[in-house]
Design an enzyme around this catalytic site. Structure first.
Site, PDB file in Angstrom:
ATOM      1  NE  ARG A  25      -3.156   2.845   2.196  1.00 20.28           N
ATOM      2  CZ  ARG A  25      -3.520   3.641   3.496  1.00 20.28           C
ATOM      3  NH1 ARG A  25      -2.873   3.223   4.829  1.00 20.28           N
ATOM      4  NH2 ARG A  25      -3.890   4.826   3.202  1.00 20.28           N
TER       5      ARG A  25
ATOM      6  CG  HIS B  83      -1.244   9.239   2.933  1.00 19.08           C
ATOM      7  ND1 HIS B  83      -1.417   7.684   3.540  1.00 19.08           N
ATOM      8  CD2 HIS B  83      -0.956   9.537   4.112  1.00 19.08           C
ATOM      9  CE1 HIS B  83      -1.244   7.669   4.784  1.00 19.08           C
ATOM     10  NE2 HIS B  83      -0.911   8.545   5.215  1.00 19.08           N
TER      11      HIS B  83
ATOM     12  CD  GLU C 110      -5.379   7.791   9.307  1.00 20.39           C
ATOM     13  OE1 GLU C 110      -4.761   8.788   9.808  1.00 20.39           O
ATOM     14  OE2 GLU C 110      -5.032   6.584   9.837  1.00 20.39           O
TER      15      GLU C 110
ATOM     16  CG  ASN D  48      -5.638   3.711   8.063  1.00 20.73           C
ATOM     17  OD1 ASN D  48      -5.822   2.777   7.338  1.00 20.73           O
ATOM     18  ND2 ASN D  48      -5.228   4.789   7.600  1.00 20.73           N
TER      19      ASN D  48
ATOM     20  CE1 TYR E 282      -0.538   2.952  13.256  1.00 22.68           C
ATOM     21  CE2 TYR E 282      -2.558   4.051  12.676  1.00 22.68           C
ATOM     22  CZ  TYR E 282      -1.171   3.615  12.403  1.00 22.68           C
ATOM     23  OH  TYR E 282      -0.644   3.880  11.120  1.00 22.68           O
TER      24      TYR E 282
ATOM     25  CD  GLU F 206      -1.934   4.208   7.729  1.00 19.98           C
ATOM     26  OE1 GLU F 206      -1.951   4.785   9.083  1.00 19.98           O
ATOM     27  OE2 GLU F 206      -2.064   5.108   6.825  1.00 19.98           O
TER      28      GLU F 206
HETATM   29  C1  PNW Z   1      -1.997   7.604  10.482  1.00 23.94           C
HETATM   30  N1  PNW Z   1      -3.891  10.381  16.024  1.00 23.94           N
HETATM   31  O1  PNW Z   1      -2.163   8.876  10.989  1.00 23.94           O
HETATM   32  C2  PNW Z   1      -1.614   8.151   9.299  1.00 23.94           C
HETATM   33  O2  PNW Z   1      -2.331   7.376   8.097  1.00 23.94           O
HETATM   34  C3  PNW Z   1       0.142   7.674   8.833  1.00 23.94           C
HETATM   35  O3  PNW Z   1       0.536   8.383   7.657  1.00 23.94           O
HETATM   36  C4  PNW Z   1       0.905   7.873  10.137  1.00 23.94           C
HETATM   37  O4  PNW Z   1       2.264   7.553   9.933  1.00 23.94           O
HETATM   38  C5  PNW Z   1       0.371   6.766  10.953  1.00 23.94           C
HETATM   39  O5  PNW Z   1      -0.977   7.007  11.254  1.00 23.94           O
HETATM   40  C6  PNW Z   1       1.142   6.882  12.426  1.00 23.94           C
HETATM   41  O6  PNW Z   1       0.808   8.091  13.037  1.00 23.94           O
HETATM   42  C7  PNW Z   1      -2.371   9.211  12.218  1.00 23.94           C
HETATM   43  O7  PNW Z   1      -3.329  11.760  16.622  1.00 23.94           O
HETATM   44  C8  PNW Z   1      -1.910  10.460  13.183  1.00 23.94           C
HETATM   45  O8  PNW Z   1      -4.533   9.790  16.738  1.00 23.94           O
HETATM   46  C9  PNW Z   1      -2.376  10.959  14.185  1.00 23.94           C
HETATM   47  C10 PNW Z   1      -3.123   9.888  14.929  1.00 23.94           C
HETATM   48  C11 PNW Z   1      -3.690   8.982  14.032  1.00 23.94           C
HETATM   49  C12 PNW Z   1      -3.197   8.301  12.903  1.00 23.94           C
END
Ligand code: PNW
Length: 488
Positions: free
Chosen positions: A80, A126, A173, A312, A314, A378
């Protein structure tokens, strides 16, 4: 030893790593590339943690063959990556010239991937808006202009690459674009009501306008693809949304409601219109007229404008009612449980703790609510203080290995025990790279990048994932070797 088939991934499951153009390419002024909003923003004092910018990044515009060789070495089935709008149309607009060198670069890139049997998964946007569009008409704030310009850019890409690219993502996002770029002002173009941060902007209205315009631009690009390209090219297209699992802080009904409110603002804002055809009622309740409506005509284009759910994710947040932050739906987020313990291992990023059960819960929630196949586009972890460690220590990224051990187990359980239709998994990221406002301080890569030499070194997490997918994919012999060699 082979695992029993119910502990395997479904046939044709795709996995690979994810990146984005601005975070890896560098070569910002090479071969006719125009400027993007991130070029200038990252160079303003105080906008990135280490004062560094994307001028070189991981030098991937020059080292693209090396990157693909690394992917092949890892044995991925898919990759990706995103296209840089300003390489393809340097000034960005619908009447501006196309840059043949930009087209050629991505043509070569896609051909090389295919040569290695790697399926391209392509993001159109992006976060790197052509600077000229921001200067001309304030970019994402201008509905009439941006929808037409983005749709034309999308058409140029379908036309140039759609014979070989069968998996498209329109926007990455949109929440981050709208909230971080036009609300908090920490991402380009850095607009905010906070006058210590930005001379311009209105955080109470602009993010919601930008959100509506992003949805419309996405939807019109999809309409163009479905009408004029899909019949011949036969690909799939959708949007990818960030969103973390929201868990009630405790059993109090107001906190149970708060968790749903958090999901409404983080995910439902985009997903409900795109998949269901309306905004979450709670958002209307909180924002009133500041949430711009869609016309009937617009809604027809927006509703069902994504072929799949692009996810995406985390982390997980514990949610409590009574928060002050409108961008979080007036919900208070914490990682500290009522008994004082932490939800999981803390990452370098303040907003990230490891909680794999949340990943499984979110997959279930999204599948129940939106009823479409899910592509996890992601998922990843930044190890605490990784950039302060010597390289030999940083490549032993135990916290990241544990993170991926947890999420892969949750992925498998969601598919095989819960029946969630997940089709792909893309860990973020192939390489350490430019982590936006964090500069290079925060590393998300499964491959260590030495920014002095640009040498790449596989971390333990890469080895873990390669082995895990080797063991859990069914079917054909893998073309790539899964022995990872270190650079000399
Ligand atoms: C994503 N938050 O960004 C993006 O798609 C990527 O480009 C980035 O490198 C990756 O996650 C890691 O951060 C985020 O503040 C940026 O919660 C900020 C947040 C979440 C995702």
């Amino acid at each position: 030893m082979t695992a029993p088939s119910n502990s395997k991934l479904p046939k044709d499951f795709m996995w690979g790593f994810a990146t984005a153009a601005f975070q890896i390419e560098g070569s910002w002024n090479v071969d006719g590339r125009g400027e993007s909003i991130w070029d200038g923003f990252a160079k303003l004092p105080g906008k990135t943690q280490d004062g560094r910018n994307g001028d070189v990044a991981t030098d991937s515009y020059k080292r693209w063959k090396e990157d693909i060789a690394l992917l092949a070495q890892y044995g991925v089935k898919s990759y990706r990556f995103s296209l840089s709008w300003s390489r393809i149309i340097p000034l960005g607009g619908r009447d501006d010239p196309i840059n043949p060198e930009g087209i050629a670069f991505y043509n070569n890139f896609i051909n090389e991937l295919l040569k290695h049997g790697i399926t391209p998964f392509v993001t159109l946007y992006h976060w790197d808006l052509p600077q000229a569009l921001h200067e001309r008409y304030l970019g994402w704030l201008n509905k009439e202009e941006i929808v037409q310009d983005f749709t034309r850019y999308a058409r140029v890409c379908f036309e140039a690459f759609g014979d070989r690219v069968k998996h498209w993502l329109t926007l990455n996002e949109p929440w981050c674009v709208a909230i971080l770029g036009y609300g908090r002002g920490v991402f380009a173009p850095g607009r905010s009501s906070d006058r210590t941060r930005s001379p311009q902007g209105d955080s109470s209205t602009e993010p919601w306008i930008v959100g509506r315009n992003l949805i419309l631009a996405h939807a019109h690009a999809v309409k163009a693809y479905r009408e004029d390209f899909k019949p011949q090219q036969k690909g799939q297209i959708g949007i990818t949304l960030n969103g973390d699992w929201a868990m009630p802080y405790d059993d109090n009904q107001e906190n149970i409601d708060a968790a749903q409110h958090a999901l409404d603002f983080a995910i439902g804002w985009f997903a409900d219109p795109v998949y269901l055809g309306f905004y979450p009622p709670y958002m209307r309740e909180v924002l009133g007229d500041r949430l711009p409506e869609f016309t009937e005509e617009e809604l027809k284009v927006v509703k069902e404008s994504s072929d799949f759910y692009g996810m995406n994710t985390y982390t997980t947040n514990l949610c409590r009612a009574g928060g002050e932050d409108e961008f979080q739906g007036l919900v208070d987020y914490t990682f500290t449980r009522p008994d004082g313990t932490q939800l999981g291992t803390q990452a370098h990023s303040a907003w990230l703790q490891d909680y794999p059960e949340g990943f499984r819960a979110l997959l279930n929630y999204l599948y129940k609510r939106y009823k479409l196949p899910i592509y996890v586009t992601e998922n990843g972890f930044s190890v605490k203080d990784e950039s302060l460690m010597p390289r030999e220590q940083a490549v032993v990224d135990t916290d990241r290995v544990n993170y991926f051990r947890g999420t892969t187990a949750s992925l498998l359980a969601a598919i095989n025990e819960d029946g969630v239709d997940v089709r792909a998994y893309f860990p973020w990221s192939l390489l350490d790279n430019f982590e936006w406002a964090d500069g290079y301080v925060t590393r998300f890569g499964v491959t260590y990048v030495d920014y002095e030499t640009q040498e790449r070194y596989p971390k333990e997490s890469a080895k873990f994932l390669v082995k895990w997918f080797d063991e859990h994919l069914v079917g054909e012999e893998k073309s790539a070797t899964s022995t990872i060699t270190e650079p000399a």
